[in-house]
Design a protein around this motif. Structure first.
Motif, mmCIF file in Angstrom:
data_model
loop_
_atom_site.group_PDB
_atom_site.id
_atom_site.type_symbol
_atom_site.label_atom_id
_atom_site.label_comp_id
_atom_site.label_asym_id
_atom_site.label_seq_id
_atom_site.Cartn_x
_atom_site.Cartn_y
_atom_site.Cartn_z
ATOM 1 N N CYS A 4 59.452 77.806 19.772
ATOM 2 C CA CYS A 4 58.543 78.759 19.138
ATOM 3 C C CYS A 4 57.075 78.502 19.459
ATOM 4 N N GLY B 89 55.377 76.057 18.316
ATOM 5 C CA GLY B 89 54.749 75.345 17.198
ATOM 6 C C GLY B 89 54.404 73.912 17.566
ATOM 7 N N CYS C 142 56.480 72.918 20.705
ATOM 8 C CA CYS C 142 57.890 73.285 20.541
ATOM 9 C C CYS C 142 58.302 74.250 21.650
ATOM 10 N N CYS D 125 59.461 75.669 13.154
ATOM 11 C CA CYS D 125 60.842 76.140 13.084
ATOM 12 C C CYS D 125 61.846 75.021 12.860
ATOM 13 N N SER E 7 62.906 72.789 14.960
ATOM 14 C CA SER E 7 63.631 72.308 16.144
ATOM 15 C C SER E 7 63.343 70.834 16.356
ATOM 16 N N CYS F 33 59.615 70.183 15.147
ATOM 17 C CA CYS F 33 58.646 71.283 15.132
ATOM 18 C C CYS F 33 58.277 71.588 13.684
HETATM 19 ZN ZN LIG Z 1 59.453 75.497 16.804
#
Ligand SMILES: [Zn+2]
Ligand SMILES: [Zn+2]
Length: 425
Positions: free
Chosen positions: A115, A117, A112, A133, A135, A130
């Protein structure tokens, strides 16, 4: 006369007397030779003349009469540049011998941007999401969703190592997430780091002999729909109580997609006025979308799942679709799979041909040399695999990842709990 000219032409060609050889073969072609002599003369002329356009015109003549002529197809592929003569297999070298030490490889990690992730491809359609988060990120420039990849020329692949080998070199890579080194087996196209779970897809294969997937059908159904489909299937198959089943796992399985065609010719006998008369017939055939599994790892009982896919959903291959999904590449070389494809077409035609005669046909013999594989493509198809338990036995089930169709194994001796359900046992 034609036989004599063939002998002289061949002798002249072998002796390097090009212009004499060309004269003999052209003379022969003017004399109404048999189809075999005609083809042979054209084949010689392809090698004798210098002008590529003239070479091509002879090959076109051969292929217009027999689209399956393997030698002419291969020479045409060389002539048009589809086949690099330098890659043509040396018959003295075993094409399947490859060094098999693992290769160091870089693979693509799905991370991601917001973040850091883990990004995974979601079966709801278009995006990577993600896990941390939420996204979203569209799969690499999905402007044109539909597959535009041209199928590969089969004659060209068969003449090179690519047609005959399967990937056997494992890849070693270091995880960009945790730094650990791990090994991706040769037949996997994707992997999660066993230490930190980062998800990866193999993007580079430096090995020129390995064929890459051309297109895929993305996953359309997620684990919840698969569970519901399983329960519905148990009900429809008469299970009184749905048995428990293992957590379904999604895989992209590799499949060869062939187009098989040619001038199909056959002989046989049909009844006319109470007498059997021999016939000889031919027709032009074209069978697209002949699918042959490229892996041996799918359970035997699940192979029917191939017939439940709609290839209208094929999109160009993009490794982002593999984020957090298991994906395999082929373990059956395209050369072996093509034999299966031809067999499938021959059997379908064998069933069809009798329908075009008013009477029964006997001694039907199809000339298998008259059909050939035109093109091939490696495609990935989404399936979910699971197993269920019934009376201490384990059974395999595959669920189509595009449309939830279920193909599963049933107990051979029937469902005892179904019987007991009905009779209140
Ligand atoms: Zn993320
Ligand atoms: Zn890691």
């Amino acid at each position: 006369m034609t036989h004599d000219l063939m002998v002289r032409g061949t002798a002249a060609a072998k002796a390097g007397e090009k212009s004499d050889a060309i004269r003999y073969f052209n003379w022969l072609l003017g004399l109404n030779p048999s189809a075999e002599e005609q083809t042979e003369a054209w084949q010689w002329l392809v090698g004798l003349v210098d002008d590529p356009a003239e070479k091509k015109s002879y090959l076109d003549e051969i292929l217009s009469r027999n689209p399956g002529d393997a030698r002419a197809r291969r020479r045409l592929a060389e002539l048009t540049g589809t086949l690099n003569p330098l890659e043509v297999i040396d018959p003295d070298r075993n094409p399947t011998s490859q060094p098999n030490e693992p290769i160091r490889s870089t693979i693509q990690r799905f991370l991601c941007a917001a973040c850091g992730g883990r990004m995974i491809y979601t079966p709801d359609g278009k995006d990577l999401v993600c896990e941390n988060c939420g996204s979203r990120q569209a799969v690499g420039g999905l402007k044109s969703r539909l597959s535009t990849t041209k199928p590969a020329n089969f004659a060209a692949a068969m003449a090179t190592t690519r047609g005959h080998v399967v990937p056997i070199r494992a890849r070693i890579t270091s995880c960009q997430g945790c730094g650990a080194e791990f090994r991706v087996p040769a037949h996997f196209l994707s992997a999660n780091c066993p230490y930190c779970g980062s998800s990866y897809a193999a993007v580079d294969s430096n090995e020129k002999d390995i064929l890459q997937p051309a297109s895929l059908v993305p996953f359309k159904v997620g684990i919840k729909e698969v569970r519901d489909a399983m329960l519905a299937w148990f009900r429809s198959e008469g299970f009184h109580n749905p048995p428990s089943f293992a957590v379904p796992r999604g895989f992209y399985i590799p499949v060869w997609n062939f187009t098989v065609g040619g001038q199909l010719s056959w002989t046989g006998s049909v009844k006319k006025n109470d007498r059997w008369v021999p016939i000889r017939d031919a027709k032009v055939i074209q069978h697209p979308e002949i699918l042959v599994l490229a892996t041996n790892r799918l359970p035997e009982t699940s192979k029917g799942i191939l017939d439940t896919f709609h290839l209208t959903d094929l999109v160009n291959f993009d490794s982002h679709y593999l984020a957090d999904w298991m994906a395999e590449t082929y373990q059956i070389p395209v050369s072996d799979a093509s034999l299966t494809a031809r067999k499938v077409v021959l059997e379908a035609e064998k069933e069809q041909i009798p329908n075009q005669y008013p009477s029964r046909i006997t001694n039907l013999r199809i000339d298998p040399a008259s059909i050939a594989v035109d093109s091939h493509q490696l495609v990935l198809l989404p399936i979910w695999l699971t197993t269920y338990q019934h009376n201490q036995e384990q059974f395999e089930v595959a669920v189509n990842g595009q449309n939830c169709r279920v193909i599963g194994q049933l107990p051979a001796q029937g469902l005892s709990d179904w019987i007991s359900g009905i009779f209140g046992g």
